[in-house]
Design an enzyme around this catalytic site. Structure first.
Site, mmCIF file in Angstrom:
data_model
loop_
_atom_site.group_PDB
_atom_site.id
_atom_site.type_symbol
_atom_site.label_atom_id
_atom_site.label_comp_id
_atom_site.label_asym_id
_atom_site.label_seq_id
_atom_site.Cartn_x
_atom_site.Cartn_y
_atom_site.Cartn_z
ATOM 1 N N GLY A 1 62.738 71.806 -20.539
ATOM 2 C CA GLY A 1 61.905 72.994 -20.430
ATOM 3 C C GLY A 1 62.658 74.079 -19.687
ATOM 4 O O GLY A 1 63.522 73.784 -18.858
ATOM 5 N N GLN B 1 63.724 81.703 -14.880
ATOM 6 C CA GLN B 1 64.952 80.954 -14.574
ATOM 7 C C GLN B 1 66.202 81.591 -15.175
ATOM 8 O O GLN B 1 67.321 81.186 -14.849
ATOM 9 C CB GLN B 1 64.834 79.505 -15.073
ATOM 10 C CG GLN B 1 63.785 78.715 -14.320
ATOM 11 C CD GLN B 1 63.727 77.285 -14.818
ATOM 12 O OE1 GLN B 1 63.089 77.007 -15.817
ATOM 13 N NE2 GLN B 1 64.448 76.390 -14.152
ATOM 14 N N CYS C 1 64.699 70.016 -12.028
ATOM 15 C CA CYS C 1 64.546 71.398 -12.468
ATOM 16 C C CYS C 1 65.939 72.001 -12.568
ATOM 17 O O CYS C 1 66.764 71.778 -11.681
ATOM 18 C CB CYS C 1 63.693 72.157 -11.449
ATOM 19 S SG CYS C 1 63.461 73.907 -11.854
ATOM 20 N N LEU C 2 66.193 72.743 -13.634
ATOM 21 C CA LEU C 2 67.541 73.297 -13.828
ATOM 22 C C LEU C 2 67.923 74.279 -12.712
ATOM 23 O O LEU C 2 69.100 74.524 -12.489
ATOM 24 C CB LEU C 2 67.653 73.975 -15.194
ATOM 25 C CG LEU C 2 67.466 73.031 -16.404
ATOM 26 C CD1 LEU C 2 67.575 73.808 -17.707
ATOM 27 C CD2 LEU C 2 68.466 71.887 -16.367
ATOM 28 N N HIS D 1 54.947 71.919 -15.162
ATOM 29 C CA HIS D 1 56.147 72.332 -14.418
ATOM 30 C C HIS D 1 56.572 73.752 -14.825
ATOM 31 O O HIS D 1 56.854 74.592 -13.957
ATOM 32 C CB HIS D 1 57.274 71.318 -14.679
ATOM 33 C CG HIS D 1 58.572 71.651 -14.021
ATOM 34 N ND1 HIS D 1 59.124 70.871 -13.021
ATOM 35 C CD2 HIS D 1 59.451 72.666 -14.208
ATOM 36 C CE1 HIS D 1 60.262 71.422 -12.628
ATOM 37 N NE2 HIS D 1 60.494 72.498 -13.342
ATOM 38 N N GLU D 2 56.593 74.030 -16.123
ATOM 39 C CA GLU D 2 57.064 75.342 -16.588
ATOM 40 C C GLU D 2 56.053 76.448 -16.268
ATOM 41 O O GLU D 2 56.446 77.560 -15.912
ATOM 42 C CB GLU D 2 57.371 75.317 -18.091
ATOM 43 C CG GLU D 2 58.460 74.329 -18.495
ATOM 44 C CD GLU D 2 59.736 74.432 -17.666
ATOM 45 O OE1 GLU D 2 60.099 75.547 -17.245
ATOM 46 O OE2 GLU D 2 60.362 73.394 -17.411
ATOM 47 N N HIS E 1 56.413 77.846 -12.866
ATOM 48 C CA HIS E 1 57.474 78.862 -12.732
ATOM 49 C C HIS E 1 56.919 80.269 -12.974
ATOM 50 O O HIS E 1 57.368 81.224 -12.350
ATOM 51 C CB HIS E 1 58.599 78.606 -13.728
ATOM 52 C CG HIS E 1 59.592 77.561 -13.288
ATOM 53 N ND1 HIS E 1 60.324 77.674 -12.132
ATOM 54 C CD2 HIS E 1 59.994 76.404 -13.873
ATOM 55 C CE1 HIS E 1 61.129 76.612 -12.027
ATOM 56 N NE2 HIS E 1 60.943 75.826 -13.054
HETATM 57 NI NI NI Z 1 61.923 74.023 -13.447
#
Ligand code: NI
Length: 189
Positions: A45, A50, A98-99, A140-141, A144
């Site tokens: 995701g 991000q 998480c990236l 999670h997304e 953000h």
């Molecule tokens: Ni993330």
């Protein structure tokens, strides 16, 4: 095009993202680039903040969870203006990453079932229910887009214990096998 991924500590990850119109200029290209950026970093995701864009746009590829979850097997899409308006069911722990936090993985407790509204890139509106892995990724997304990250779900004690690790991520003192943008510039030596 692969975007650099914004690291923890950048204010864009704390901002409330703005609505995005299906008429957003070159939306198809942006979505394609977000998928490419996510895949290059082996993510499931990615949210627009991000890559430094404070817009309500996420891309999700849940297919790696396909063997355990048939809904995830068919879930690869871009969602505009997603809004989780209900969460229910048991709380379950899942080890999230998480990236924007390379090298960090923590158990996060979330509800198993969500109801979500969103638009397709062509503007079609949806109102759907998801559970398990797809719900988890969407939770999670969507966080953000509301200026939240997965570490905000940890206890204050756990977060305090991770402080040095988190500081190092902001400073770029981490190994990521994809390009990142760090908020704290390293000092000249
Ligand atoms: Ni993330």
């Amino acid at each position: 095009m692969i975007y650099p991924i914004v690291a923890y500590g950048d204010p864009v990850l704390r901002r409330q993202a703005a609505e995005i119109s299906p008429q957003y200029p070159e939306l198809a290209r942006l979505i394609e680039d977000m998928f490419e950026t996510m895949e290059h970093a082996s993510g499931v995701g990615l949210a627009a903040p991000q890559i430094g864009l404070s817009l309500k746009l996420i891309v999700v590829d849940a297919t790696p969870f396909g063997p355990e979850d048939p809904v995830a097997a068919g879930f690869k899409k871009a969602l505009l203006n997603p809004e989780i308006y209900q969460e229910e069911g048991e709380l379950w722990d899942f080890n999230e990453g998480c990236l924007s936090f390379p090298g960090l993985h923590e158990d996060v407790s979330r509800h198993a079932v969500i109801r979500i509204r969103y638009q397709d890139p062509d503007g079609t509106a949806h109102d759907e229910t998801y559970d398990r892995y797809v719900a988890r990724i969407l939770q999670h997304e969507c966080d953000h887009l509301n200026g939240k990250t997965f570490v905000d779900h940890l206890s204050p004690l756990r977060k305090a214990l991770l402080k040095r690790k988190l500081d190092n991520i902001s400073k770029g003192a981490v190994d990521a096998d994809y390009r990142m943008r760090f908020p704290v510039k390293p000092k000249h030596r």
